[in-house]
Design an enzyme around this catalytic site. Structure first.
Site, mmCIF file in Angstrom:
data_model
loop_
_atom_site.group_PDB
_atom_site.id
_atom_site.type_symbol
_atom_site.label_atom_id
_atom_site.label_comp_id
_atom_site.label_asym_id
_atom_site.label_seq_id
_atom_site.Cartn_x
_atom_site.Cartn_y
_atom_site.Cartn_z
ATOM 1 N N LYS A 65 0.810 -1.227 0.000
ATOM 2 C CA LYS A 65 0.000 0.000 0.000
ATOM 3 C C LYS A 65 0.843 1.279 0.000
ATOM 4 C CE LYS A 65 -4.182 -1.879 2.126
ATOM 5 N NZ LYS A 65 -5.183 -1.663 3.184
ATOM 6 N N ASP A 102 -10.434 2.403 2.336
ATOM 7 C CA ASP A 102 -10.600 1.637 3.576
ATOM 8 C C ASP A 102 -11.509 2.345 4.580
ATOM 9 O OD1 ASP A 102 -9.037 -0.550 2.840
ATOM 10 O OD2 ASP A 102 -7.184 0.385 3.535
#
EC number: 1.1.1.25
Length: 273
Positions: A65, A102
């Site tokens: 990420k 997220d």
């Protein structure tokens, strides 16, 4: 047919292909979605090859990420503040946009369970990437306060300072917490190793809502502990997984798929039904 994928290492247990294939069917979108295991030192090469071969967008999971954050040509506000990217999209001009869905996945899951966030006191346990990714979307729900705690206080303090321009947020030592909260969110992966945070269970007193970002076939150890200590309700992170996927799909296709049926299917699979 438009191509999408998820990059990670390891990746074979990823539920993303299952989720996005169902989203595509539900919204009648013609696309294929695959799981790609990039070498630990080869993420940039793998994702570059994917986009050069007509890839339209991808999800990115651990441990890539932060690399995806560096790889993107352009970043959304929530990705900049998260310091990590879980969604990449190739724009019409060839620019690669980096986003982080997220936090939106978490918020949508909480709202789906009708967990009130506005004017509520939220305790967020952990100050790693998972916590950082959800703070801005949580602050946008106008809670009365967010209190951050972490094993290393300094890390929580730095995060609180980073997000203080966006809402009421403070960091505290775990040992200083001696009261109940409305909503408690565990962003650590401690449940996966059967561990609990070193914090007074008084946090759950008065009927708090507990949310553990981890999930499994039954209740996580954190949520069991919450319910044993007067929590009113406890939820795991499976809905967050589906919610962040739905938000990624929306970023790519401009259509928001429904999550409830897919969440039911995943839950059935997890419980071995």
């Amino acid at each position: 047919m438009d191509k999408y994928a998820v990059f990670g290492n390891p990746i074979k247990h990823s539920k993303s292909p299952f989720i996005h294939t169902l989203f595509a069917r539900q919204t009648m979108q013609d696309l294929e979605y695959s799981a790609i295991e990039a070498p630990i030192n080869g993420f940039v090469e793998s994702v570059t090859a994917f986009f050069s071969q007509q890839g339209k967008g991808c999800n990115v999971t651990v441990p890539f990420k932060e690399e995806a954050f560096q790889f993107a040509d352009q970043l959304t506000e929530r990705a900049k503040l998260a310091g990590a990217v879980n969604t990449l999209k190739k724009l019409d001009d060839g620019i690669i946009l980096g986003d982080n869905t997220d936090g939106e996945g978490l918020v949508q899951d909480l709202l789906q369970y009708q967990v009130p966030l506005e004017d509520k006191h939220i305790l967020l346990i952990g100050a790693g990437g998972a916590a950082r990714g959800v703070i801005l979307p949580l602050l946008k729900q106008n809670p009365a306060s967010i209190t951050l705690v972490n094993r290393t206080y300094e890390k929580a303090k730095q995060l609180a300072e980073l997000f203080s321009p966006y809402g009421r947020i403070e960091a505290k030592e775990m040992s200083d917490i001696n009261k109940g909260f409305d909503v408690i969110i565990n962003s650590t992966s401690a449940s996966l190793s059967g561990e609990l945070p070193q914090i007074d269970p008084v946090i759950f007193s008065g009927g708090a809502i507990s949310y553990d970002m981890m999930y499994g076939s039954g209740k996580t150890i954190f949520n069991q502990w919450a319910l044993e200590n007067d929590a009113y309700q406890a939820y795991d992170g499976l809905g967050m997984l589906v919610g962040q996927a739905a938000e990624s799909f929306t970023v790519w296709r401009g259509l928001r798929p429904g999550s409830k049926q897919i969440l039911r299917e995943l839950r059935k699979n997890l419980e071995g039904m």
